[in-house]
Design an enzyme around this catalytic site. Sequence first.
Site, short mmCIF file in Angstrom:
data_model
loop_
_atom_site.label_atom_id
_atom_site.label_comp_id
_atom_site.label_asym_id
_atom_site.label_seq_id
_atom_site.Cartn_x
_atom_site.Cartn_y
_atom_site.Cartn_z
N HIS A 133 5.67 -5.25 8.65
CA HIS A 133 5.76 -4.13 7.69
C HIS A 133 6.95 -4.35 6.74
O HIS A 133 7.87 -3.53 6.65
CB HIS A 133 5.92 -2.80 8.43
CG HIS A 133 5.52 -1.61 7.58
ND1 HIS A 133 4.84 -0.53 8.08
CD2 HIS A 133 5.70 -1.34 6.27
CE1 HIS A 133 4.64 0.36 7.12
NE2 HIS A 133 5.15 -0.12 6.00
N ARG A 193 -2.05 0.38 5.29
CA ARG A 193 -1.81 0.88 6.63
C ARG A 193 -2.74 0.18 7.61
O ARG A 193 -3.90 -0.14 7.27
CB ARG A 193 -2.06 2.40 6.70
CG ARG A 193 -0.98 3.23 6.01
CD ARG A 193 0.36 3.16 6.73
NE ARG A 193 1.39 3.97 6.09
CZ ARG A 193 2.34 3.51 5.26
NH1 ARG A 193 2.39 2.22 4.96
NH2 ARG A 193 3.23 4.33 4.74
P1 NDP Z 1 -0.83 6.24 -4.98
O1 NDP Z 1 -1.04 7.59 -4.43
O2 NDP Z 1 -0.08 6.07 -6.25
O3 NDP Z 1 -2.24 5.50 -5.19
C1 NDP Z 1 -3.30 5.64 -4.31
C2 NDP Z 1 -4.56 5.05 -4.94
O4 NDP Z 1 -5.61 5.09 -3.98
C3 NDP Z 1 -5.02 5.85 -6.16
O5 NDP Z 1 -5.50 4.97 -7.16
C4 NDP Z 1 -6.17 6.69 -5.59
O6 NDP Z 1 -7.16 7.02 -6.55
C5 NDP Z 1 -6.73 5.74 -4.56
N1 NDP Z 1 -7.50 6.46 -3.55
C6 NDP Z 1 -7.06 7.40 -2.66
N2 NDP Z 1 -8.07 7.85 -1.89
C7 NDP Z 1 -9.17 7.19 -2.30
C8 NDP Z 1 -10.53 7.23 -1.91
N3 NDP Z 1 -10.96 8.04 -0.93
N4 NDP Z 1 -11.40 6.43 -2.57
C9 NDP Z 1 -10.99 5.61 -3.57
N5 NDP Z 1 -9.70 5.53 -3.98
C10 NDP Z 1 -8.81 6.30 -3.36
O7 NDP Z 1 -0.13 5.40 -3.81
P2 NDP Z 1 0.83 4.15 -3.95
O8 NDP Z 1 0.20 3.16 -4.85
O9 NDP Z 1 2.20 4.60 -4.28
O10 NDP Z 1 0.87 3.62 -2.43
C11 NDP Z 1 -0.32 3.20 -1.79
C12 NDP Z 1 -0.07 2.97 -0.31
O11 NDP Z 1 0.65 1.76 -0.11
C13 NDP Z 1 0.81 4.01 0.40
O12 NDP Z 1 0.08 5.17 0.70
C14 NDP Z 1 1.27 3.26 1.63
O13 NDP Z 1 0.35 3.47 2.68
C15 NDP Z 1 1.23 1.79 1.21
N6 NDP Z 1 2.57 1.21 1.16
C16 NDP Z 1 2.88 0.16 1.99
C17 NDP Z 1 4.12 -0.43 1.94
C18 NDP Z 1 4.44 -1.60 2.80
O14 NDP Z 1 5.60 -2.03 2.86
N7 NDP Z 1 3.49 -2.20 3.48
C19 NDP Z 1 5.16 0.02 1.02
C20 NDP Z 1 4.73 1.12 0.18
C21 NDP Z 1 3.49 1.68 0.26
P3 NDP Z 1 -6.83 7.97 -7.81
O15 NDP Z 1 -5.89 7.16 -8.68
O16 NDP Z 1 -8.13 8.19 -8.46
O17 NDP Z 1 -6.18 9.21 -7.26
C1 OXD Z 2 5.87 3.14 2.47
C2 OXD Z 2 6.02 2.01 3.38
O1 OXD Z 2 4.93 3.92 2.60
O2 OXD Z 2 7.08 1.36 3.36
O3 OXD Z 2 6.72 3.27 1.57
O4 OXD Z 2 5.11 1.73 4.15
#
Ligand code: NDP
Ligand code: OXD
Length: 310
Positions: free
Chosen positions: A273, A225
């Site tokens: 994006h 983000r």
């Molecule tokens: P998940 O919820 O599966 O993974 C999030 C990861 O971040 C986990 O490993 C979590 O740790 C870690 N995390 C969260 N908070 C913290 C913190 N405070 N400190 C350290 N680690 C932290 O999410 P996804 O992998 O499915 O997606 C990640 C992000 O990717 C989405 O939220 C979205 O914003 C972005 N995205 C962007 C897209 C694009 O087109 N640009 C498309 C899809 C997604 P833990 O495993 O220990 O809980």
């Molecule tokens: C998502 C994205 O969060 O596309 O899936 O950004």
Amino acid sequence: MALLFICEGEDPTDWESALRAEIPDLDMRVWPDRVGNPDEIDIVLTWQPPRGLLATFPNLKAILSLGAGIEHILRDPELPPGIPVARLIDPGLQSGMVEFVTMEVLRHHRREPEYRAQQRAGDWRLLRQSLSCDRRIGILGLGHLGAACGEMLTRFGFPVSGWARTEKDLPGIASYTGEDGLFSLLERSDILVCLLPLTPDTEDILDATTLGALPRGAVLINTARGKHVVDDDLIEALDSGQLSGATLDVFREEPLPADHPFWSHPNIIVYPHAAAWTLPESAAPVIADNIVRAAEGRELVGQIEVRRGY
Ligand code: NDP
Ligand code: OXD
């Protein structure tokens, strides 16, 4: 079960046919023209719902995100409390993100931006190539997307480290947690990939201090983000040579304003994006499963902890 689709600007036709292929008798409504009686809405499937709208459905049983991110739902100050909210765990989104991150890591690893600049200048010159085993990758966020990207990058021979809230045991990926772990990971990341969710704990995480902890000349790839990055600090890091490049797919304001300095910065690659898309043909079975789970009062796949923010 009535499902309401709320996604401004998205044609719902493909979603209706993909979801009906899974649940033939699905009562699917579309906001704002085909809502019907708000009391009948059981489930909302949404991307960036207008603030206050979800609170107008008194019998809501589940809120399903059309994307992996969830902050576009949680930002609503009138979000009805106690309703299960699920992020999207979609194989198509995952493979799209793995493709994108791999492409950008390889682009920077193979110095493609520099070769393109040389081409524009008519400059025929070889740039020294490094071995993948000498290019260290750090991934912030080792969830559904970050772990899959890390796994793919290990196959190219890159040393991969990842940072998450909880310790991970992933083959070939060194696991870091906590504030100390963050700085240990940063100092060994020649290419840093951000795949964190946007929460109060992760907003502005990429600032002068964290970018300054990377090895000099490192590269940032942000596909999470825009609010993870402090824009001015990133520009400063690039202008000073602390960073040599950045690929940015997400921005504080989208579309990226026409006068934003990122557009014309020579060391920034901008995407609109576009890293990973939610496609009905891949996501509909996952969403249909969650519709059935919501109808039966079962836990949703990808159900988030609202208080934690992801
Ligand atoms: P998940 O919820 O599966 O993974 C999030 C990861 O971040 C986990 O490993 C979590 O740790 C870690 N995390 C969260 N908070 C913290 C913190 N405070 N400190 C350290 N680690 C932290 O999410 P996804 O992998 O499915 O997606 C990640 C992000 O990717 C989405 O939220 C979205 O914003 C972005 N995205 C962007 C897209 C694009 O087109 N640009 C498309 C899809 C997604 P833990 O495993 O220990 O809980
Ligand atoms: C998502 C994205 O969060 O596309 O899936 O950004």
